[in-house]
Design a protein around this motif. Structure first.
Motif, PDB file in Angstrom:
ATOM      1  N   LEU A   1      69.325 -29.899  -7.434  1.00 24.20           N
ATOM      2  CA  LEU A   1      68.733 -28.570  -7.533  1.00 24.20           C
ATOM      3  C   LEU A   1      68.007 -28.403  -8.857  1.00 24.20           C
ATOM      4  O   LEU A   1      67.000 -27.707  -8.942  1.00 24.20           O
ATOM      5  CB  LEU A   1      69.813 -27.508  -7.374  1.00 24.20           C
ATOM      6  N   LEU A   2      68.497 -29.062  -9.906  1.00 28.01           N
ATOM      7  CA  LEU A   2      67.812 -28.998 -11.192  1.00 28.01           C
ATOM      8  C   LEU A   2      66.438 -29.634 -11.094  1.00 28.01           C
ATOM      9  O   LEU A   2      65.470 -29.159 -11.685  1.00 28.01           O
ATOM     10  CB  LEU A   2      68.664 -29.689 -12.257  1.00 28.01           C
ATOM     11  N   GLY A   3      66.350 -30.724 -10.342  1.00 28.74           N
ATOM     12  CA  GLY A   3      65.052 -31.356 -10.134  1.00 28.74           C
ATOM     13  C   GLY A   3      64.114 -30.467  -9.347  1.00 28.74           C
ATOM     14  O   GLY A   3      62.903 -30.414  -9.612  1.00 28.74           O
ATOM     15  N   ILE A   4      64.651 -29.750  -8.363  1.00 30.83           N
ATOM     16  CA  ILE A   4      63.824 -28.839  -7.577  1.00 30.83           C
ATOM     17  C   ILE A   4      63.351 -27.674  -8.446  1.00 30.83           C
ATOM     18  O   ILE A   4      62.209 -27.223  -8.338  1.00 30.83           O
ATOM     19  CB  ILE A   4      64.607 -28.345  -6.346  1.00 30.83           C
ATOM     20  N   THR A   5      64.210 -27.180  -9.318  1.00 27.98           N
ATOM     21  CA  THR A   5      63.820 -26.135 -10.253  1.00 27.98           C
ATOM     22  C   THR A   5      62.649 -26.600 -11.104  1.00 27.98           C
ATOM     23  O   THR A   5      61.659 -25.879 -11.287  1.00 27.98           O
ATOM     24  CB  THR A   5      65.007 -25.768 -11.156  1.00 27.98           C
ATOM     25  N   CYS A   6      62.763 -27.814 -11.606  1.00 28.27           N
ATOM     26  CA  CYS A   6      61.684 -28.389 -12.422  1.00 28.27           C
ATOM     27  C   CYS A   6      60.402 -28.502 -11.608  1.00 28.27           C
ATOM     28  O   CYS A   6      59.312 -28.167 -12.079  1.00 28.27           O
ATOM     29  CB  CYS A   6      62.112 -29.765 -12.944  1.00 28.27           C
ATOM     30  N   ALA A   7      60.529 -28.962 -10.359  1.00 31.07           N
ATOM     31  CA  ALA A   7      59.356 -29.133  -9.506  1.00 31.07           C
ATOM     32  C   ALA A   7      58.662 -27.802  -9.264  1.00 31.07           C
ATOM     33  O   ALA A   7      57.433 -27.690  -9.340  1.00 31.07           O
ATOM     34  CB  ALA A   7      59.762 -29.775  -8.185  1.00 31.07           C
ATOM     35  N   ALA A   8      59.451 -26.761  -8.973  1.00 32.96           N
ATOM     36  CA  ALA A   8      58.871 -25.453  -8.701  1.00 32.96           C
ATOM     37  C   ALA A   8      58.111 -24.933  -9.918  1.00 32.96           C
ATOM     38  O   ALA A   8      56.992 -24.428  -9.804  1.00 32.96           O
ATOM     39  CB  ALA A   8      59.963 -24.471  -8.306  1.00 32.96           C
ATOM     40  N   CYS A   9      58.703 -25.065 -11.101  1.00 37.45           N
ATOM     41  CA  CYS A   9      58.042 -24.628 -12.331  1.00 37.45           C
ATOM     42  C   CYS A   9      56.749 -25.399 -12.555  1.00 37.45           C
ATOM     43  O   CYS A   9      55.701 -24.826 -12.870  1.00 37.45           O
ATOM     44  CB  CYS A   9      58.983 -24.809 -13.522  1.00 37.45           C
ATOM     45  N   THR A  10      56.814 -26.717 -12.377  1.00 38.37           N
ATOM     46  CA  THR A  10      55.647 -27.568 -12.629  1.00 38.37           C
ATOM     47  C   THR A  10      54.491 -27.213 -11.714  1.00 38.37           C
ATOM     48  O   THR A  10      53.329 -27.160 -12.130  1.00 38.37           O
ATOM     49  CB  THR A  10      56.021 -29.048 -12.452  1.00 38.37           C
ATOM     50  N   VAL A  11      54.817 -26.945 -10.441  1.00 34.99           N
ATOM     51  CA  VAL A  11      53.765 -26.600  -9.486  1.00 34.99           C
ATOM     52  C   VAL A  11      53.130 -25.260  -9.839  1.00 34.99           C
ATOM     53  O   VAL A  11      51.901 -25.120  -9.827  1.00 34.99           O
ATOM     54  CB  VAL A  11      54.334 -26.573  -8.055  1.00 34.99           C
ATOM     55  N   ILE A  12      53.936 -24.267 -10.168  1.00 37.24           N
ATOM     56  CA  ILE A  12      53.384 -22.952 -10.506  1.00 37.24           C
ATOM     57  C   ILE A  12      52.528 -23.040 -11.768  1.00 37.24           C
ATOM     58  O   ILE A  12      51.431 -22.481 -11.840  1.00 37.24           O
ATOM     59  CB  ILE A  12      54.506 -21.925 -10.672  1.00 37.24           C
ATOM     60  N   ALA A  13      53.020 -23.768 -12.763  1.00 35.66           N
ATOM     61  CA  ALA A  13      52.233 -23.941 -13.991  1.00 35.66           C
ATOM     62  C   ALA A  13      50.946 -24.714 -13.712  1.00 35.66           C
ATOM     63  O   ALA A  13      49.880 -24.396 -14.257  1.00 35.66           O
ATOM     64  CB  ALA A  13      53.073 -24.651 -15.049  1.00 35.66           C
ATOM     65  N   GLY A  14      51.048 -25.733 -12.831  1.00 35.16           N
ATOM     66  CA  GLY A  14      49.867 -26.529 -12.507  1.00 35.16           C
ATOM     67  C   GLY A  14      48.817 -25.727 -11.763  1.00 35.16           C
ATOM     68  O   GLY A  14      47.610 -25.829 -12.043  1.00 35.16           O
ATOM     69  N   VAL A  15      49.254 -24.926 -10.794  1.00 36.19           N
ATOM     70  CA  VAL A  15      48.316 -24.081 -10.050  1.00 36.19           C
ATOM     71  C   VAL A  15      47.677 -23.065 -10.990  1.00 36.19           C
ATOM     72  O   VAL A  15      46.461 -22.805 -10.927  1.00 36.19           O
ATOM     73  CB  VAL A  15      49.041 -23.377  -8.881  1.00 36.19           C
ATOM     74  N   THR A  16      48.467 -22.492 -11.892  1.00 33.94           N
ATOM     75  CA  THR A  16      47.936 -21.536 -12.867  1.00 33.94           C
ATOM     76  C   THR A  16      46.865 -22.179 -13.742  1.00 33.94           C
ATOM     77  O   THR A  16      45.781 -21.616 -13.963  1.00 33.94           O
ATOM     78  CB  THR A  16      49.073 -20.992 -13.751  1.00 33.94           C
ATOM     79  N   ASP A  17      47.168 -23.361 -14.219  1.00 34.56           N
ATOM     80  CA  ASP A  17      46.240 -24.103 -15.073  1.00 34.56           C
ATOM     81  C   ASP A  17      44.906 -24.334 -14.364  1.00 34.56           C
ATOM     82  O   ASP A  17      43.824 -24.114 -14.921  1.00 34.56           O
ATOM     83  CB  ASP A  17      46.893 -25.438 -15.455  1.00 34.56           C
TER      84      ASP A  17
END
Length: 600
Positions: free
Chosen positions: A46-62
Motif C-alpha cells: 500500500l505504501l508503494g501504491i501511495t507513492c504511485a498515486a502521488c507521482t501520477v498526480i504530480a506528473g499530470v500537474t507538471d
C-alpha cells in the motif's frame, strides 16, 4: 448511487491492486492493507501504491502546466475541475493538503518522483539501492543512495514549515481527515461484490446495469418476481409472460401454440457463462486519462459508471460483450462468444453471466462458481468458459532465486482447482452443458516490442516508455505481474515454463474427467494467443498494438474483438458440438420479435 470513491482510486495504480490473495498463501506482512475489497494481491504494498498515486498526480500537474502555459497551482486545479463529483471534491481536498508542497517542489525544477519523496509519500532509496523513478531523473542519475537522500532532505527543509510535519513512509490511509475519507471510500461495493447489488427479487439478476447488474448478467425483465430471469426454461411455454427474458412469448393465433415452444423448444438453446480473471471482465483504464494534452471533463464524464463496474467493461468483453460503446475512451467495436451464440440461436438472447474477477486465479474458481445462478432442473443448459489465463503465473519472485516460481500456481494445484470447479458446476448446470477449459496464455508474443514504445505518462515529452513503467512498478513492489511485465527474457522463459506445465495439467485433467460428470462435458481449448497475434500481423499490425495503453498488461478492445473471433473459430473447428445447432427459426423470431427487448 452506492459507489462513492475517490480521486485517489489510485489513478496510476488502478489496475495494480485488485488481485486477491491466493488460498492458503500468506499475505505479505509488509503490505499494510486496510482495504481488502480493492487491494488484494499478496505482495501489493500500500505504501508503494501511495507513492504511485502521488507521482501520477504530480506528473499530470507538471505536464498540464506546460500544455496550458499556466502555474502548477492552476494546473492542479484544472485537473480537479475535470473530474465529476464526488471525485472533484476529493481531489480538491488533496490539493488543499498537498498542493503547496507539490507546486513548491515543481517550481524548483524537481521531478514528480523527487517531489513525492520530499512529501514523504515515497520512500527514499535504501543503502545500496537505486531510486524508484517513473520520469527521467535529474538529480539521481548516477548518484548514490546517500546523495539522493541528502538531496531529498534538503527539499524537505525548503518546504513551507506548515507542510513538514508528516510521518516518514506515510501511506494514504494515514493522511489526516483525507486518509479516512479515501480508505473508507476505496472499500466500495463495486470492487467487493460478485452478485448484483440491486436485485429486488434476489434471483441473481438485475434491471440495473452496474454493480454486477445487467452489464454482467442478462437483464432481468421482472425484478420483482424471482421466477422470472434470463436462462430459465419457459413457464407454460411463456404463453402469457416472458419468464426467461429472451423476448419471445405469447401464442401463435394460427395454431394456438406458444411461440416459445414452436421457435425454441427443440433448438438446444444454451446460455454463456465465463469464470475468469480481469481479461474475462475486460479491465480497462483509459490511457487518455494520463495524457496531459487530452485531459478535459469530457474524458471523465462516465467515471462514476466505470467505478460502479470496478473499472471493468464486461458488456464489451470477449466472452459476454453485447454493446458497441462509442465513447472516445474506447477504441474498437464489440464481438463476443455470447453474441455469436445469440446469432446462432436467437433463443439465447440475454442468457449470459460474466463471473470474471480482477486478479482471480484458478485456485479461487470454485469459490466464484458459487455465484453462478443456474439450476439443473429449472434452467437451460450452458456453455461455460473456464478462462483463468494469466494471474496464475504472475507471481515471479525476482528476490527468491532459485525459488522464483514458488508463488505461482502449480500443476497439482491447477488440477485440484479444476476438478473442484467442475464438480460444483455439475451440480448447478442442466444436462447437455459443456465447460470449455481455456489454457493459460504464453504472453511472450503479446508483449514483444512494447518495451520501447511510449507510455501515456510520457506522451507529452516522449520520455517514459513501457519499460520505464514496468521497472518503476517493480521498484515500488506493485508490479501486478512480474512474470510478464519485464524486459528480462530469462524471466519470460521461466514464466512460460510454468504456463506449459499448467496447460499440460489442465489438458490431462479434462481428458481424465471427460465422462465423469452427469450434466456436463469438459473440453480443452489451447489458448489462442498465437493465432491472435498471427491474424493481427496478417492485417499489418503488431502484437503490442493489442495491449491496453495504460496498464500495458491487458488486451484492449481491438484485442477482445480479435480474441472472440479466434476463440470462436477454434471451438467451431475442434469442438463444434458445444455450440449447439443453428436455429432454423431465427428469421421468424426477428420478424415477430425484432430486437427481443434489447439488452439495456
Amino acid at each position: 448511487m452506492k459507489v462513492i470513491s475517490v480521486l485517489l482510486f489510485v489513478l496510476a495504480a488502478a489496475q495494480l491492486g485488485y488481485s486477491r490473495p491466493q488460498a492458503g498463501r500468506p499475505v505479505s506482512s509488509t503490505a499494510r492493507n486496510p482495504i481488502p475489497g480493492l487491494l488484494r494481491q499478496p505482495k501489493m504494498d500500500l505504501l508503494g501504491i501511495t507513492c504511485a498515486a502521488c507521482t501520477v498526480i504530480a506528473g499530470v500537474t507538471d505536464q498540464l502546466a506546460e500544455v496550458h502555459g499556466e502555474s502548477y497551482g492552476k494546473a492542479l486545479q484544472r485537473f480537479c475541475n475535470a473530474l465529476p463529483s464526488p471525485y472533484s471534491g476529493l481531489c480538491g481536498a488533496f490539493r488543499l493538503i498537498f498542493g503547496v508542497q507539490i507546486t513548491s517542489s515543481l517550481n524548483k525544477g524537481e521531478t514528480p518522483d523527487t517531489t513525492c519523496m520530499a512529501m514523504k509519500l515515497c520512500s527514499e532509496p535504501a543503502n545500496g539501492a537505486g531510486m524508484c523513478h517513473l520520469y527521467p531523473s535529474k538529480h539521481a542519475k548516477g548518484a548514490s543512495a546517500e546523495e539522493v537522500r541528502a538531496h531529498v532532505d534538503q527539499l524537505i527543509r525548503e518546504l513551507p514549515a506548515a507542510t513538514r510535519a508528516v510521518d516518514p513512509r506515510l501511506n494514504i490511509c494515514d493522511i489526516p481527515l483525507l486518509g479516512s475519507l479515501i480508505c473508507g471510500y476505496l472499500n466500495v461495493e463495486a470492487f467487493a461484490i460478485n452478485l448484483p447489488a440491486d436485485d429486488d427479487d434476489d434471483d441473481g439478476f438485475s434491471d440495473k446495469r452496474t454493480l454486477r447488474g445487467s452489464d454482467w448478467r442478462g437483464k432481468d425483465c421482472s425484478d420483482r418476481n424471482a421466477n422470472i430471469y434470463p436462462g430459465r426454461k419457459p413457464s407454460f411455454g411463456d404463453n402469457v409472460a416472458d419468464t426467461n427474458c429472451n423476448g419471445i412469448y405469447g401464442v401463435d393465433p394460427g395454431n394456438n401454440r406458444p411461440f416459445e415452444e414452436a421457435l425454441c423448444e427443440n433448438s438446444q438453446a444454451k446460455g454463456v457463462v465465463v469464470l475468469g480473471d480481469s481479461v474475462a471482465a475486460n479491465f480497462h483504464v483509459p490511457g487518455e486519462w494520463f495524457n496531459a494534452s487530452l485531459i478535459n471533463s469530457d474524458l471523465f464524464k462516465n467515471l462514476t459508471y466505470m467505478m460502479d463496474n470496478s473499472l471493468n467493461w464486461p458488456h464489451t468483453s470477449v466472452y459476454t460483450g453485447f454493446e458497441n460503446v462509442t465513447w472516445s475512451i474506447i477504441d474498437g467495436t464489440t464481438d463476443s462468444v455470447y453474441l455469436r451464440m445469440r446469432e446462432r440461436n436467437l433463443c439465447n438472447h440475454r442468457d449470459y453471466q460474466n463471473l470474471g474477477v480482477n486478479g482471480a486465479t484458478m485456485m479461487e474458481a470454485n469459490g466464484f462458481a458459487q455465484n453462478l445462478r443456474r439450476n439443473s432442473n429449472n434452467d437451460k443448459s450452458s456453455l461455460v468458459l473456464f478462462a483463468y489465463i494469466g494471474n496464475d503465473v504472475c507471481d515471479y519472485d525476482v528476490n527468491n532465486i532459485p525459488h522464483s516460481l514458488d508463488q505461482m500456481t502449480t500443476a497439482a494445484e491447477a488440477r485440484v482447482a479444476l476438478v473442484e470447479t467442475l464438480t460444483t458446476l455439475d451440480r448447478k448446470l442442466a444436462p447437455g452443458s459443456h465447460v470449455v477449459v481455456i489454457g493459460v496464455a504464453d504472453a511472450r508474443p503479446f508483449f514483444a516490442g512494447i518495451h520501447d514504445q511510449i507510455h501515456p505518462f510520457g506522451s507529452l515529452r516522449r520520455d517514459v516508455t513501457y519499460n520505464d513503467f514496468y521497472t518503476w512498478l517493480s521498484c515500488l513492489d506493485i508490479n501486478p505481474c512480474p512474470g510478464w511485465l519485464t524486459r528480462d527474457d530469462r524471466i519470460h522463459n521461466y514464466t512460460a515454463q510454468r504456463v506449459s506445465e499448467l496447460n499440460e495439467a489442465l489438458e490431462k485433467t479434462v481428458a481424465e474427467y471427460k465422462n465423469r460428470f452427469q450434466n456436463l462435458e469438459p473440453v480443452y481449448l489451447a489458448n489462442p494467443i498465437y493465432e491472435v497475434i498471427a491474424r493481427q500481423e496478417a492485417l499489418g499490425g503488431k502484437g503490442w498494438q493489442l495491449v491496453e495503453k495504460f496498464d500495458g498488461f491487458h488486451p484492449n478492445q481491438k484485442g477482445h474483438k480479435l480474441l472472440a473471433e479466434v476463440a470462436w473459430d477454434a471451438m467451431e473447428k475442434t469442438h463444434p458440438h458445444v455450440l449447439g445447432p443453428i436455429n432454423p427459426n431465427n428469421e421468424r423470431i426477428r420478424t415477430l420479435f425484432g430486437d427481443q427487448g434489447g439488452h439495456i
